[in-house]
Structure formats: structure tokens, C-alpha cells
Write a protein that holds these residues in place. Structure first.
Motif, PDB file in Angstrom:
ATOM      1  N   ALA A  33       0.848  -1.182   0.000  1.00  0.00           N
ATOM      2  CA  ALA A  33       0.000   0.000   0.000  1.00  0.00           C
ATOM      3  C   ALA A  33       0.886   1.236   0.000  1.00  0.00           C
ATOM      4  O   ALA A  33       1.991   1.229   0.513  1.00  0.00           O
ATOM      5  N   VAL A  34       0.393   2.302  -0.613  1.00  0.00           N
ATOM      6  CA  VAL A  34       1.164   3.529  -0.715  1.00  0.00           C
ATOM      7  C   VAL A  34       1.256   4.199   0.650  1.00  0.00           C
ATOM      8  O   VAL A  34       0.262   4.346   1.349  1.00  0.00           O
ATOM      9  N   SER A  35       2.455   4.581   1.013  1.00  0.00           N
ATOM     10  CA  SER A  35       2.653   5.315   2.263  1.00  0.00           C
ATOM     11  C   SER A  35       2.288   6.769   2.020  1.00  0.00           C
ATOM     12  O   SER A  35       2.811   7.406   1.110  1.00  0.00           O
ATOM     13  N   ARG A  54      -1.216   3.734  -9.445  1.00  0.00           N
ATOM     14  CA  ARG A  54      -0.580   2.458  -9.799  1.00  0.00           C
ATOM     15  C   ARG A  54      -1.088   1.338  -8.897  1.00  0.00           C
ATOM     16  O   ARG A  54      -1.431   0.252  -9.383  1.00  0.00           O
ATOM     17  N   GLN A  55      -1.131   1.592  -7.609  1.00  0.00           N
ATOM     18  CA  GLN A  55      -1.593   0.572  -6.660  1.00  0.00           C
ATOM     19  C   GLN A  55      -3.037   0.169  -6.947  1.00  0.00           C
ATOM     20  O   GLN A  55      -3.382  -1.011  -6.935  1.00  0.00           O
ATOM     21  N   LEU A  56      -3.875   1.153  -7.220  1.00  0.00           N
ATOM     22  CA  LEU A  56      -5.290   0.897  -7.472  1.00  0.00           C
ATOM     23  C   LEU A  56      -5.483   0.006  -8.698  1.00  0.00           C
ATOM     24  O   LEU A  56      -6.196  -1.003  -8.655  1.00  0.00           O
ATOM     25  N   ILE A  57      -4.823   0.379  -9.803  1.00  0.00           N
ATOM     26  CA  ILE A  57      -4.993  -0.357 -11.061  1.00  0.00           C
ATOM     27  C   ILE A  57      -4.339  -1.737 -10.979  1.00  0.00           C
ATOM     28  O   ILE A  57      -4.928  -2.749 -11.401  1.00  0.00           O
ATOM     29  N   GLN A 123       5.440  -2.672 -16.892  1.00  0.00           N
ATOM     30  CA  GLN A 123       6.377  -1.887 -17.703  1.00  0.00           C
ATOM     31  C   GLN A 123       5.919  -0.437 -17.832  1.00  0.00           C
ATOM     32  O   GLN A 123       6.721   0.485 -17.707  1.00  0.00           O
ATOM     33  N   SER A 124       4.629  -0.247 -18.100  1.00  0.00           N
ATOM     34  CA  SER A 124       4.138   1.123 -18.297  1.00  0.00           C
ATOM     35  C   SER A 124       4.186   1.914 -16.999  1.00  0.00           C
ATOM     36  O   SER A 124       4.558   3.089 -16.993  1.00  0.00           O
ATOM     37  N   PHE A 125       3.842   1.281 -15.878  1.00  0.00           N
ATOM     38  CA  PHE A 125       3.897   1.993 -14.602  1.00  0.00           C
ATOM     39  C   PHE A 125       5.339   2.250 -14.162  1.00  0.00           C
ATOM     40  O   PHE A 125       5.633   3.301 -13.591  1.00  0.00           O
ATOM     41  N   ASP A 126       6.245   1.302 -14.411  1.00  0.00           N
ATOM     42  CA  ASP A 126       7.656   1.532 -14.087  1.00  0.00           C
ATOM     43  C   ASP A 126       8.177   2.740 -14.859  1.00  0.00           C
ATOM     44  O   ASP A 126       8.900   3.586 -14.313  1.00  0.00           O
ATOM     45  N   ARG A 179     -16.695  -7.453  -9.954  1.00  0.00           N
ATOM     46  CA  ARG A 179     -17.818  -7.821  -9.086  1.00  0.00           C
ATOM     47  C   ARG A 179     -18.808  -8.734  -9.801  1.00  0.00           C
ATOM     48  O   ARG A 179     -19.380  -9.637  -9.193  1.00  0.00           O
ATOM     49  N   LEU A 180     -19.019  -8.524 -11.105  1.00  0.00           N
ATOM     50  CA  LEU A 180     -19.898  -9.410 -11.857  1.00  0.00           C
ATOM     51  C   LEU A 180     -19.357 -10.836 -11.909  1.00  0.00           C
ATOM     52  O   LEU A 180     -20.103 -11.778 -12.151  1.00  0.00           O
ATOM     53  N   ASN A 181     -18.053 -10.968 -11.681  1.00  0.00           N
ATOM     54  CA  ASN A 181     -17.428 -12.288 -11.697  1.00  0.00           C
ATOM     55  C   ASN A 181     -17.069 -12.771 -10.295  1.00  0.00           C
ATOM     56  O   ASN A 181     -16.199 -13.629 -10.121  1.00  0.00           O
ATOM     57  N   GLY A 182     -17.759 -12.215  -9.294  1.00  0.00           N
ATOM     58  CA  GLY A 182     -17.635 -12.707  -7.930  1.00  0.00           C
ATOM     59  C   GLY A 182     -16.451 -12.186  -7.139  1.00  0.00           C
ATOM     60  O   GLY A 182     -16.196 -12.655  -6.028  1.00  0.00           O
ATOM     61  N   GLY A 183     -15.717 -11.225  -7.678  1.00  0.00           N
ATOM     62  CA  GLY A 183     -14.548 -10.704  -6.977  1.00  0.00           C
ATOM     63  C   GLY A 183     -14.844  -9.436  -6.186  1.00  0.00           C
ATOM     64  O   GLY A 183     -15.874  -8.795  -6.378  1.00  0.00           O
ATOM     65  N   VAL A 184     -13.933  -9.100  -5.300  1.00  0.00           N
ATOM     66  CA  VAL A 184     -14.015  -7.857  -4.520  1.00  0.00           C
ATOM     67  C   VAL A 184     -12.749  -7.057  -4.796  1.00  0.00           C
ATOM     68  O   VAL A 184     -11.641  -7.571  -4.610  1.00  0.00           O
ATOM     69  N   PRO A 185     -12.884  -5.814  -5.233  1.00  0.00           N
ATOM     70  CA  PRO A 185     -11.685  -5.001  -5.476  1.00  0.00           C
ATOM     71  C   PRO A 185     -10.860  -4.858  -4.196  1.00  0.00           C
ATOM     72  O   PRO A 185     -11.427  -4.603  -3.128  1.00  0.00           O
ATOM     73  N   PRO A 186      -9.542  -5.043  -4.270  1.00  0.00           N
ATOM     74  CA  PRO A 186      -8.715  -4.926  -3.071  1.00  0.00           C
ATOM     75  C   PRO A 186      -8.923  -3.616  -2.309  1.00  0.00           C
ATOM     76  O   PRO A 186      -8.925  -3.609  -1.083  1.00  0.00           O
ATOM     77  N   ALA A 187      -9.128  -2.518  -3.023  1.00  0.00           N
ATOM     78  CA  ALA A 187      -9.322  -1.225  -2.356  1.00  0.00           C
ATOM     79  C   ALA A 187     -10.638  -1.164  -1.589  1.00  0.00           C
ATOM     80  O   ALA A 187     -10.810  -0.307  -0.729  1.00  0.00           O
TER      81      ALA A 187
END
Length: 198
Positions: A33-35, A54-57, A123-126, A179-187
Motif C-alpha cells: 500500500a502507498v505510504s 498504480r496501486q489501485l490499477i 512496464q508502463s507503470f515503471d 464484481r460481476l465475476n464474484g470478486g471484490v476489489p482490493p481497495a
């Protein structure tokens, strides 16, 4: 009421201090997580906001199971993987206009699998990390020739925030796919007893 001084200001100040001094955590996927250390410069603010984007995506891209990367809410829409690659391609296009010296990487724009797409995203975020660290406060407010749809010239700060806003717009779409595929966003998952982020 006076919002600059008094009890309201004190409560807001306390909340901001608590928010900015949180210790880094690991989310459900092991992503640091971002400090949120207090920043004293525009350049520092931009670097922190870029790291947060970056962390969110990255978090939501990691959270989607590999067999769901071809999922789409309706037949007319792009797949989850294509939406993530749209972020990669847009970042590469927009960040070039900042005029940084860090050479852009050669990215597989035809990435299809989860592993390939996550590699392209990294690569793009780096590259973006390196580019946003090139500029100081004065350089961020200089005007450059940005993407054509932003007019003849734009400040670098306007360009980079347009790019981050675009990524977070796509993030909102990716939340629905996940969410439509049963997941929960980490954020959106509770963290260490604290409520989820908005």
C-alpha cells in the motif's frame, strides 16, 4: 462556522494527520500500500498520486482470475483484459507528451493473457514512475504541447492529472467487471480493522 479555525478545523486537521501518517500495509494480493507521508512539494504530491493510481490499477488487475480476463458485461463491450490494456496504451501515449528523457519501453501491445497484460502494465507503470520523478515544481507548471485534444499547450501538471483521472475512470469500469465475476476489489476490502477506502 469558521472552517479555518476552531473545532471543525481541528477535527479535519486530526483526520488528515491520521490519514497521512498511516503505515504502509499489504493488500490482499501482497501489493504494498502507498505510504501517505506528508508531501511539501507539488512534485512530491504528483509522485504520491501516481503511486496511488498504480496501486489501485495493479490491485484490481491482479484480483481478476486469469480465466475471467476475457469476461465482458455485454457482448458490445471490451473484455477485462482489453480495458486494462487500454490504460497501458493511453499512459504510453499521454506521458510521452510530458517531454521526459526516460526512454519509453517496448511493450507488447497485443498482450492477451493475464501474465502478458500484467507484464505490460508493470512496464508502463515503471516507466511512468521514472518520468514523473524527472520534473520539479517549476517544470510541472511549464506549458508543453500535450495531446491534441487538450489544446495547443497545457501545463505538465494538467496532462499528468488528466492521465491519472483517465486511469481511475477505467478503474470504475473494472470494478463492475470484477464484481460481476464474484470478486471484490482490493481497495474495497477492509484493511486491518479499518473500513475500506472509498
Amino acid at each position: 462556522p469558521n472552517f479555518r479555525t476552531g473545532p471543525v478545523a481541528e477535527r479535519v486537521g486530526d483526520a488528515v494527520t491520521r490519514h497521512r501518517t498511516r503505515r504502509p500495509l499489504l493488500d490482499n494480493h501482497g501489493i504494498a500500500a502507498v505510504s501517505l507521508r506528508a508531501s511539501t512539494t507539488l512534485a512530491g504530491d504528483i509522485q504520491q498520486d501516481w503511486a496511488r493510481t498504480r496501486q489501485l490499477i495493479t490491485g484490481i488487475a491482479e484480483a481478476m482470475p486469469e480465466d475471467k480476463y476475457n469476461a465482458k458485461p455485454t457482448p458490445a463491450q471490451q473484455t477485462f483484459g482489453e480495458r486494462v490494456m487500454h490504460i497501458v496504451q493511453t499512459d504510453m501515449f499521454i506521458l510521452r507528451t510530458l517531454g521526459g528523457k526516460t526512454p519509453a519501453p517496448s511493450i507488447n501491445t497485443n498482450a492477451k493473457t493475464k501474465a502478458e497484460i500484467l507484464a505490460a502494465l508493470k512496464q508502463s507503470f515503471d516507466w511512468g514512475d521514472a518520468v514523473v520523478k524527472e520534473f520539479n515544481d517549476q517544470q510541472w507548471v511549464e506549458r508543453v504541447m500535450g495531446p491534441p485534444f487538450m489544446g495547443p499547450t497545457s501545463s505538465r501538471v494538467r496532462i499528468v492529472y488528466f492521465d491519472m483521472q483517465h486511469s481511475e475512470d477505467i478503474y470504475g469500469q473494472l470494478v463492475v467487471y470484477l464484481r460481476l465475476n464474484g470478486g471484490v476489489p482490493p481497495a474495497s476490502a477492509p484493511r486491518g480493522g479499518r473500513p475500506p477506502e472509498p
